[in-house]
Design a protein around this motif. Structure first.
Motif, PDB file in Angstrom:
ATOM      1  N   ASP A  87       0.837  -1.211   0.000  1.00  0.00           N
ATOM      2  CA  ASP A  87       0.000   0.000   0.000  1.00  0.00           C
ATOM      3  C   ASP A  87       0.870   1.259   0.000  1.00  0.00           C
ATOM      4  OD1 ASP A  87      -2.445  -1.307  -0.042  1.00  0.00           O
ATOM      5  OD2 ASP A  87      -2.667  -1.268   2.137  1.00  0.00           O
ATOM      6  N   LYS A 137      -4.339  -2.459  -6.414  1.00  0.00           N
ATOM      7  CA  LYS A 137      -5.146  -1.953  -5.291  1.00  0.00           C
ATOM      8  C   LYS A 137      -6.532  -2.598  -5.301  1.00  0.00           C
ATOM      9  CE  LYS A 137      -6.143   2.399  -3.021  1.00  0.00           C
ATOM     10  NZ  LYS A 137      -5.212   2.683  -1.988  1.00  0.00           N
ATOM     11  N   ALA A 141      -8.242  -5.110  -2.485  1.00  0.00           N
ATOM     12  CA  ALA A 141      -9.515  -4.721  -1.859  1.00  0.00           C
ATOM     13  C   ALA A 141     -10.630  -5.718  -2.165  1.00  0.00           C
ATOM     14  CB  ALA A 141      -9.920  -3.326  -2.335  1.00  0.00           C
ATOM     15  N   GLU A 143     -11.834  -6.293  -5.127  1.00  0.00           N
ATOM     16  CA  GLU A 143     -12.613  -5.837  -6.279  1.00  0.00           C
ATOM     17  C   GLU A 143     -12.100  -6.554  -7.520  1.00  0.00           C
ATOM     18  OE1 GLU A 143     -12.048  -1.624  -6.238  1.00  0.00           O
ATOM     19  OE2 GLU A 143     -12.907  -1.421  -4.249  1.00  0.00           O
TER      20      GLU A 143
END
Length: 149
Positions: A87, A137, A141, A143
Protein backbone atom coordinates in the motif's frame (compact mmCIF):
# COMPACT_ATOMS: atom_id res chain seq x y z
CA UNK A 1 20.12 13.10 -21.26
CA UNK A 2 22.00 12.18 -18.10
CA UNK A 3 23.51 8.77 -17.36
CA UNK A 4 20.79 7.96 -14.83
CA UNK A 5 18.05 8.91 -17.30
CA UNK A 6 19.65 6.65 -19.93
CA UNK A 7 19.85 3.77 -17.44
CA UNK A 8 16.19 4.27 -16.52
CA UNK A 9 15.19 4.41 -20.18
CA UNK A 10 17.05 1.15 -20.87
CA UNK A 11 15.36 -0.50 -17.87
CA UNK A 12 11.89 0.56 -19.05
CA UNK A 13 12.61 -0.68 -22.59
CA UNK A 14 13.96 -3.99 -21.24
CA UNK A 15 10.90 -4.61 -19.03
CA UNK A 16 8.61 -3.54 -21.88
CA UNK A 17 10.20 -6.03 -24.29
CA UNK A 18 10.86 -8.86 -21.81
CA UNK A 19 8.35 -8.48 -19.00
CA UNK A 20 8.98 -10.44 -15.83
CA UNK A 21 6.24 -12.44 -14.11
CA UNK A 22 4.07 -12.69 -17.21
CA UNK A 23 1.62 -15.57 -17.17
CA UNK A 24 -1.29 -16.96 -15.22
CA UNK A 25 -0.96 -17.80 -11.55
CA UNK A 26 -2.87 -20.93 -10.63
CA UNK A 27 -5.17 -20.63 -7.63
CA UNK A 28 -4.50 -16.97 -6.86
CA UNK A 29 -5.55 -15.47 -3.53
CA UNK A 30 -6.63 -12.29 -5.30
CA UNK A 31 -7.26 -11.31 -8.90
CA UNK A 32 -8.38 -8.17 -10.73
CA UNK A 33 -8.66 -6.93 -14.27
CA UNK A 34 -7.46 -3.50 -15.33
CA UNK A 35 -8.35 -1.44 -18.38
CA UNK A 36 -7.10 1.86 -19.72
CA UNK A 37 -9.62 3.02 -22.36
CA UNK A 38 -7.35 5.85 -23.55
CA UNK A 39 -4.53 3.55 -24.63
CA UNK A 40 -6.29 0.18 -24.81
CA UNK A 41 -4.06 -1.43 -22.17
CA UNK A 42 -5.66 -4.50 -20.57
CA UNK A 43 -4.28 -6.75 -17.89
CA UNK A 44 -5.29 -9.40 -15.44
CA UNK A 45 -3.28 -9.40 -12.24
CA UNK A 46 -2.97 -12.48 -10.04
CA UNK A 47 -1.69 -12.39 -6.47
CA UNK A 48 -0.76 -15.13 -4.03
CA UNK A 49 -1.00 -13.83 -0.48
CA UNK A 50 0.11 -15.95 2.46
CA UNK A 51 -0.63 -14.46 5.85
CA UNK A 52 -0.12 -10.79 5.17
CA UNK A 53 2.66 -11.18 2.58
CA UNK A 54 2.37 -11.05 -1.21
CA UNK A 55 4.37 -14.16 -2.08
CA UNK A 56 3.76 -14.12 -5.83
CA UNK A 57 2.43 -11.73 -8.46
CA UNK A 58 1.87 -12.49 -12.13
CA UNK A 59 -0.04 -10.93 -14.99
CA UNK A 60 -1.53 -11.54 -18.39
CA UNK A 61 -2.64 -9.03 -20.97
CA UNK A 62 -1.44 -6.58 -23.53
CA UNK A 63 -0.49 -2.98 -23.37
CA UNK A 64 1.90 -0.30 -24.48
CA UNK A 65 5.58 -0.45 -23.50
CA UNK A 66 5.07 1.82 -20.49
CA UNK A 67 2.13 -0.18 -19.15
CA UNK A 68 3.96 -3.47 -19.66
CA UNK A 69 7.17 -2.18 -18.07
CA UNK A 70 5.27 -0.72 -15.13
CA UNK A 71 3.42 -4.01 -14.57
CA UNK A 72 6.65 -6.00 -14.81
CA UNK A 73 8.51 -3.72 -12.39
CA UNK A 74 5.54 -3.66 -10.00
CA UNK A 75 5.26 -7.45 -9.81
CA UNK A 76 8.96 -7.65 -8.98
CA UNK A 77 8.66 -4.91 -6.36
CA UNK A 78 5.70 -6.33 -4.43
CA UNK A 79 6.82 -9.96 -4.11
CA UNK A 80 7.81 -10.77 -0.55
CA UNK A 81 6.33 -7.58 0.87
CA UNK A 82 3.58 -7.27 3.47
CA UNK A 83 0.33 -5.80 2.15
CA UNK A 84 0.85 -2.66 4.28
CA UNK A 85 4.19 -2.06 2.54
CA UNK A 86 2.59 -2.68 -0.86
CA UNK A 87 0.00 0.00 0.00
CA UNK A 88 2.84 2.38 0.86
CA UNK A 89 4.59 1.62 -2.47
CA UNK A 90 1.31 2.39 -4.27
CA UNK A 91 1.10 5.79 -2.61
CA UNK A 92 4.77 6.62 -3.25
CA UNK A 93 4.55 5.53 -6.90
CA UNK A 94 1.31 7.44 -7.45
CA UNK A 95 2.75 10.57 -5.81
CA UNK A 96 5.91 10.28 -7.94
CA UNK A 97 3.79 10.48 -11.11
CA UNK A 98 0.96 12.78 -10.07
CA UNK A 99 2.24 14.79 -7.10
CA UNK A 100 3.53 18.34 -7.14
CA UNK A 101 6.52 19.03 -9.38
CA UNK A 102 8.75 19.89 -6.39
CA UNK A 103 8.17 16.35 -5.07
CA UNK A 104 9.33 14.90 -8.40
CA UNK A 105 12.50 13.36 -6.95
CA UNK A 106 11.57 9.71 -6.37
CA UNK A 107 12.12 8.35 -2.86
CA UNK A 108 14.89 5.74 -2.58
CA UNK A 109 12.52 3.07 -1.35
CA UNK A 110 10.91 2.93 -4.79
CA UNK A 111 14.12 1.31 -6.08
CA UNK A 112 13.81 0.27 -9.74
CA UNK A 113 10.31 1.77 -9.89
CA UNK A 114 12.01 5.17 -10.07
CA UNK A 115 12.84 4.27 -13.68
CA UNK A 116 9.29 5.36 -14.51
CA UNK A 117 9.64 8.83 -12.93
CA UNK A 118 10.08 10.45 -16.36
CA UNK A 119 6.53 9.42 -17.32
CA UNK A 120 5.20 12.38 -15.31
CA UNK A 121 6.38 14.64 -18.16
CA UNK A 122 3.78 12.98 -20.42
CA UNK A 123 0.40 13.28 -18.66
CA UNK A 124 -1.43 11.05 -21.16
CA UNK A 125 1.03 8.23 -20.33
CA UNK A 126 0.59 8.50 -16.55
CA UNK A 127 -2.53 6.34 -16.80
CA UNK A 128 -0.51 3.71 -18.68
CA UNK A 129 2.03 3.56 -15.83
CA UNK A 130 -0.52 3.63 -13.03
CA UNK A 131 -2.97 1.06 -14.49
CA UNK A 132 -1.20 -1.97 -12.94
CA UNK A 133 -1.06 -0.19 -9.58
CA UNK A 134 -4.79 0.59 -9.61
CA UNK A 135 -5.38 -3.03 -10.59
CA UNK A 136 -3.20 -4.15 -7.68
CA UNK A 137 -5.15 -1.95 -5.29
CA UNK A 138 -8.44 -3.38 -6.60
CA UNK A 139 -7.18 -6.96 -6.19
CA UNK A 140 -6.11 -6.28 -2.61
CA UNK A 141 -9.52 -4.72 -1.86
CA UNK A 142 -11.31 -7.77 -3.26
CA UNK A 143 -12.61 -5.84 -6.28
CA UNK A 144 -12.57 -7.53 -9.67
CA UNK A 145 -12.16 -4.54 -12.00
CA UNK A 146 -10.02 -1.40 -12.12
CA UNK A 147 -10.04 1.34 -14.70
CA UNK A 148 -8.04 4.51 -15.18
CA UNK A 149 -11.30 6.39 -15.89
Amino acid sequence: MGELDELYQEMVLDHGKRPRNRGRLEEPSARAEGYNPLCGDRLTLYLKIEGDVVTDARFEGSGCAISTASTSLMTEAVKGKPVSEVDRLFRLFHDMLTGPEEAAEPPEELGKLAALAGVRKFPIRVKCATLPWHTLKAALAGERVASTE
